[in-house]
Design a protein around this motif. Sequence first.
Motif, PDB file in Angstrom:
ATOM      1  N   GLU A   1      45.128  86.691  27.362  1.00  0.00           N
ATOM      2  CA  GLU A   1      44.878  85.329  26.901  1.00  0.00           C
ATOM      3  C   GLU A   1      45.418  85.137  25.480  1.00  0.00           C
ATOM      4  O   GLU A   1      45.759  86.094  24.795  1.00  0.00           O
TER       5      GLU A   1
ATOM      6  N   LEU B   1      52.787  80.779  28.934  1.00  0.00           N
ATOM      7  CA  LEU B   1      51.592  80.172  28.374  1.00  0.00           C
ATOM      8  C   LEU B   1      51.543  78.679  28.685  1.00  0.00           C
ATOM      9  O   LEU B   1      50.468  78.096  28.813  1.00  0.00           O
TER      10      LEU B   1
ATOM     11  N   THR C   1      46.291  71.718  26.938  1.00  0.00           N
ATOM     12  CA  THR C   1      46.749  72.193  25.642  1.00  0.00           C
ATOM     13  C   THR C   1      45.575  72.797  24.875  1.00  0.00           C
ATOM     14  O   THR C   1      44.401  72.574  25.200  1.00  0.00           O
ATOM     15  N   PHE C   2      45.883  73.537  23.818  1.00  0.00           N
ATOM     16  CA  PHE C   2      44.816  74.072  22.972  1.00  0.00           C
ATOM     17  C   PHE C   2      44.048  72.949  22.289  1.00  0.00           C
ATOM     18  O   PHE C   2      42.842  73.065  22.046  1.00  0.00           O
TER      19      PHE C   2
ATOM     20  N   SER D   1      49.425  76.649  31.507  1.00  0.00           N
ATOM     21  CA  SER D   1      48.038  76.233  31.336  1.00  0.00           C
ATOM     22  C   SER D   1      47.848  74.785  31.787  1.00  0.00           C
ATOM     23  O   SER D   1      48.762  73.960  31.688  1.00  0.00           O
TER      24      SER D   1
ATOM     25  N   TYR E   1      46.636  80.982  15.830  1.00  0.00           N
ATOM     26  CA  TYR E   1      46.484  81.588  17.152  1.00  0.00           C
ATOM     27  C   TYR E   1      46.465  83.113  17.031  1.00  0.00           C
ATOM     28  O   TYR E   1      47.059  83.691  16.115  1.00  0.00           O
TER      29      TYR E   1
ATOM     30  N   ALA F   1      41.755  78.051  31.950  1.00  0.00           N
ATOM     31  CA  ALA F   1      42.727  76.957  31.958  1.00  0.00           C
ATOM     32  C   ALA F   1      43.933  77.182  32.863  1.00  0.00           C
ATOM     33  O   ALA F   1      44.836  76.345  32.877  1.00  0.00           O
TER      34      ALA F   1
ATOM     35  N   MET G   1      41.446  71.833  24.609  1.00  0.00           N
ATOM     36  CA  MET G   1      40.335  72.781  24.656  1.00  0.00           C
ATOM     37  C   MET G   1      39.399  72.578  23.476  1.00  0.00           C
ATOM     38  O   MET G   1      38.169  72.597  23.625  1.00  0.00           O
TER      39      MET G   1
ATOM     40  N   ASP H   1      35.403  80.847  25.721  1.00  0.00           N
ATOM     41  CA  ASP H   1      36.560  81.252  26.518  1.00  0.00           C
ATOM     42  C   ASP H   1      36.720  80.286  27.681  1.00  0.00           C
ATOM     43  O   ASP H   1      35.815  80.149  28.514  1.00  0.00           O
ATOM     44  N   CYS H   2      37.857  79.609  27.729  1.00  0.00           N
ATOM     45  CA  CYS H   2      38.132  78.627  28.770  1.00  0.00           C
ATOM     46  C   CYS H   2      38.715  79.313  30.010  1.00  0.00           C
ATOM     47  O   CYS H   2      38.998  80.516  30.003  1.00  0.00           O
TER      48      CYS H   2
ATOM     49  N   SER I   1      42.090  80.801  25.761  1.00  0.00           N
ATOM     50  CA  SER I   1      42.790  79.940  26.727  1.00  0.00           C
ATOM     51  C   SER I   1      42.346  80.163  28.157  1.00  0.00           C
ATOM     52  O   SER I   1      42.580  79.327  29.032  1.00  0.00           O
TER      53      SER I   1
END
Length: 347
Positions: free
Chosen positions: A150, A244, A250-251, A247, A174, A93, A254, A90-91, A272
């Motif tokens: 999230e 979103l 970007t994913f 952030s 996602y 961000a 991550m 779990d980030c 996220s």
Amino acid sequence: MRLATFTDRTAGAGVADRTAGAGAPGRTTRVGVVRGDRVHPLDEPATMRELVERGLPAALEAGERALFGPSLALDDVRLELPLEPASVRDCVAFAEHVDGVRRSIDGASGVPDAWYDAPTFYFTNPHALYGPDTEVPFPATSVARDFELEVAVVVGREGRSLSEEDAREHVFGYALFDDFSARDLQGREMQVSLGAAKGKDFATGIGPWIVTADELDPYRDGDGFLDLWCTASVNGVEVGRDLLSNSGWTFEAMIAYASRDSLVRAGDLIGSGTVGHGGCLAELWGRRGTQDPPPLRDGDVVTIAVEHLGSLTHTVTSAPPAPAVPAPRRRDPHQARTQHTAHTKDQ
């Protein structure tokens, strides 16, 4: 494509038993495609994890075949935990969230310089995951109970030390991700400077399904961020709303950072971090200087929702009281070493 793990409510089992994990005892759990108000089961027995490991092209092909087969009414199935992931990171961000929660947890303000270095993450518990419409048991001793709105990315391919560009090919899809948090436990244990542990690892909500990467590509902005509205409500009252795309990473970034000098694998889940502007209660507490809205209580219904991803609802409850934590042994290490050395010499 929306890929769900489900059980058939009409297949002879009751519907009252809602537990963590991907399926209740006595039911046959299947994977299917949700299209409108129907669920189309895949034509082969596969778990979502197995489907992810086969890769996105193969999953989309299996889903397309399912759309030409039999289907069930969505009202006649129970959506389960969509995926039993290989691991859960779990980030953190969203800078706005960091600032607000720091004020709440330790009284500090601002965003630490180190936050700007990378999309920092922690590992959470892959064995305490809750699917849609389940009860989430908080530690009985916790009185500062919180949710966290999230989105998680599902990794679809193995990779090591990926670039952000390379990581684009490693995105399977996602899902919504609710990082339930016991803020009082978290604040105390983080004074040890090791990170969150028991304040976090009791429950994470995931669901209601996995939306494949191709479905959300049209909603990327010019920098590659998903430009989607996210909302959170408690007992039907909205308490948070953010984009979103606010952030910091970007994913793909991550995933790349998670793989840096390490390894990501198909089936890994990476959150996220919590969106800002009321993505959790603690952020609001930090900004307002008071617990307004109040902490979650038994019976509260928490719903998080994201455009084109759906909504995810859980009900707050309390776990049975846990045994007391034993007191630590207190001793003088230097004295113990000296005594041990003297005893050894005497022998």
